[in-house]
Design an enzyme around this catalytic site. Structure first.
Site, mmCIF file in Angstrom:
data_model
loop_
_atom_site.group_PDB
_atom_site.id
_atom_site.type_symbol
_atom_site.label_atom_id
_atom_site.label_comp_id
_atom_site.label_asym_id
_atom_site.label_seq_id
_atom_site.Cartn_x
_atom_site.Cartn_y
_atom_site.Cartn_z
ATOM 1 N N GLU A 165 40.318 39.139 58.987
ATOM 2 C CA GLU A 165 41.612 39.871 59.003
ATOM 3 C C GLU A 165 42.013 40.031 57.671
ATOM 4 O O GLU A 165 42.172 39.213 56.941
ATOM 5 C CB GLU A 165 42.533 39.292 59.971
ATOM 6 C CG GLU A 165 43.801 39.937 60.050
ATOM 7 C CD GLU A 165 44.817 39.264 60.671
ATOM 8 O OE1 GLU A 165 46.071 39.675 61.161
ATOM 9 O OE2 GLU A 165 44.694 37.938 61.060
ATOM 10 N N CYS A 188 43.595 38.601 65.257
ATOM 11 C CA CYS A 188 44.258 37.450 65.290
ATOM 12 C C CYS A 188 45.033 37.051 66.561
ATOM 13 O O CYS A 188 44.140 36.840 67.619
ATOM 14 C CB CYS A 188 45.275 37.671 64.038
ATOM 15 S SG CYS A 188 46.248 36.089 63.718
ATOM 16 N N LYS A 231 45.616 47.177 64.939
ATOM 17 C CA LYS A 231 46.219 46.117 65.956
ATOM 18 C C LYS A 231 47.244 46.814 66.770
ATOM 19 O O LYS A 231 48.346 47.178 66.172
ATOM 20 C CB LYS A 231 46.523 45.112 65.160
ATOM 21 C CG LYS A 231 47.245 43.755 65.732
ATOM 22 C CD LYS A 231 47.288 42.583 65.041
ATOM 23 C CE LYS A 231 47.832 41.345 65.703
ATOM 24 N NZ LYS A 231 48.101 40.304 64.853
#
Length: 530
Positions: free
Chosen positions: A291, A411, A356
């Protein structure tokens, strides 16, 4: 001390003594979480919780609710304090800016989260029956409060109580039926059952509930043994993954002056030979980086894309985390910045992206209703992006040449049961890029990996997880770790991609079975009470 005497001392405790007992009992539950995974310890916090509620007396319903609520708050505060202490490490990455605010993460967050078990304790005390059926009432109340914690104010389902059993891979298989919250319902009931040994009046009353709990535990184990197939999982033909774990210090990773050095390290590490038969990238089909890999916008840095293209052999694809700039809207001072996964082909062209959707409050953005207040006291989001990240519009699958369709998770997105699979045709695997470098060598990264692994069991999909500092791993559709790199190690990991498993009941119906189990528990309790 006999168990009945211990139970009596907890039930009759008062004032600060009772609060201290609740705090310690709750804190003991963290021993059953990763990295220790001492699942039998679940008996301590759950059994003591029953005795605390037995002693939560008052004249009238309101007084009983307040007494139960107070015991539950201290119990929950101890659990979250012991389970989330590692959050303090994030405040020390840029200590000059954030160290003073460490108590907000280490103490204030557990204090807030403790209101959820407190609500469960208070509500359970309102309907508190005598006898073993109170175990079922407590299990339903606590499981319901955990479901709320996972959904209210964008949700924070970290260290849900079912994770106390999920460390044992055979117990964890029950999540394929009822998910994490269903596992939580059983974990609470099984852990609390020994409470009646110290309080029941007859021999039959003392041993009935613990015996049923043991049978339930054996059934969980037996189902796990039955569900786990023998031997290694079959793999997707023609796919050779290389996971790159750079183990960069967090303060260096987001410093723009380190951009070229970071890219150099990534390229050199990615092409490292791991054995005489794997000489770098020549035998790889897909290279995966973690990430937020760069302290710059990859899509607006053609020099970096050219250097990546020069290293990638023909038909090798790079999948990497990267910040992505969107289109600037009229009247805006800067374009929206997304925390993204980007796919780069061997010509250095970005051919696909995923933004995200579920951002981390305070870490990646500030909640709008608190933004002005928080900035006035000198705080900002942790990421070095002025104004923070912008959330993606929807959870969409990610298509990568040569691979099954991916369900991308960046994440924190991997900790939300029931929210990890995009709508539409079923994906072939989870692709989880993360950066746990904020939390150093603590229990946080182990807890994060365990929760991501449980999503594989819930949905019957393998997991490919690449982390900056670890734990990077490939997990099959049953939650078994096929290959991994440990926390705090620089390296690359070559692995095949396991095939997806059959679609699970939880993947089809979500929390419906949980709701049915809760109704059954309440019905049994009501019948026994009558």
């Amino acid at each position: 001390m006999r168990l009945s005497a211990l139970a009596e001392s907890v039930i009759l405790s008062w004032g600060w003594r009772k609060r201290f007992i609740a705090l310690l009992a709750g804190a003991s539950g963290a021993l059953a979480l990763p990295p220790l995974d001492l699942w039998p310890v679940i008996i301590v916090p759950m059994t003591v919780a029953i005795w605390l509620l037995d002693g939560a007396v008052g004249t009238g319903m309101a007084a009983r609710f307040r007494s139960g609520f107070a015991a539950g708050w201290w119990w929950g505060f101890g659990f979250f304090l012991a389970g989330l202490w590692w959050l303090g490490a994030a405040f020390l990455v840029e200590a000059d800016k954030f160290a003073w605010a460490m108590p907000l993460g280490v103490v204030a967050l557990p204090a807030f989260l403790a209101f959820f078990p407190a609500l469960a304790f208070g509500c359970a005390r309102l309907f508190w029956p005598a006898g073993a059926q109170r175990i079922l009432v407590f299990a339903v109340a606590l499981a319901a409060s955990e479901w709320l914690r996972g959904h209210v104010l964008t949700g924070f389902p970290w260290n849900v109580y079912g994770m106390m059993l999920a460390g044992e891979i055979r117990f964890a298989q029950f999540a394929s039926l009822a998910g994490l919250y269903g596992l939580t319902l059983l974990a609470v009931a099984i852990g609390a059952a020994p409470a009646v040994i110290g309080t029941a009046k007859t021999s039959a009353g003392r041993w009935a509930a613990p015996s049923i709990a043991l049978v339930g535990l054996a059934a969980l184990f037996g189902y796990g043994v039955w569900r786990l197939p023998p031997g290694p999982s079959p793999v997707v033909a023609g796919v050779k993954l290389r996971l790159m774990q750079p183990n960069l210090p967090q303060d260096a990773k987001f410093n723009g002056r380190n951009g070229e050095a970071i890219l150099n390290q990534y390229l050199a590490l990615s092409d490292r030979a791991t054995s005489p038969t794997t000489p770098g990238l020549q035998n790889v089909t897909h290279l995966i980086w973690p990430e937020s890999a760069f302290p710059f916008l990859l899509g607006r840095t053609p020099g970096a894309l050219s250097r990546i293209a020069a290293v990638l052999p023909p038909d090798v694809t790079l999948i990497t985390g990267a910040a992505r700039a969107g289109e600037m809207l009229p009247g805006e001072g800067r374009p929206p910045i997304y925390n993204a996964i980007q796919v780069v082909n061997d010509e250095g062209v970005i051919v696909a992206s995923y933004d995200k959707v579920h951002l981390v409050p305070f870490g990646e953005y500030l909640p709008p209703f608190l933004d002005t207040l928080i900035r006035r006291v000198g705080l900002s989001e942790f990421v070095a992006i002025p104004g923070g990240f912008t959330a993606g519009s929807s959870r969409v699958p990610l298509a990568v040449k040569g691979l099954p369709t991916a369900a991308p998770l960046i994440c924190y997105e991997a900790v939300f049961p029931g929210e990890v699979a995009p709508r539409g045709p079923r994906a072939g695997y989870f692709l989880n890029l993360t950066n746990d470098g904020w939390f150093g060598q603590t229990s946080g990264p182990y807890q994060h990996f365990a929760q991501a692994r449980l999503r594989s069991i819930e949905e019957g999909l393998p997991l490919v997880r690449v982390a900056n500092t670890g734990i990077s791993a490939v997990v099959d559709a049953y939650g078994r770790t096929v290959a991994s790199l440990p926390l705090g190690v620089e390296g690359v990991l070559d692995a095949s991609l396991p095939r997806s498993g059959p679609e699970t009941l939880y993947g089809r119906v979500g929390d419906a079975l949980l709701a049915g189990m809760m109704l059954i528990f309440l019905a049994i309790s009501c019948l026994r009470r009558r």
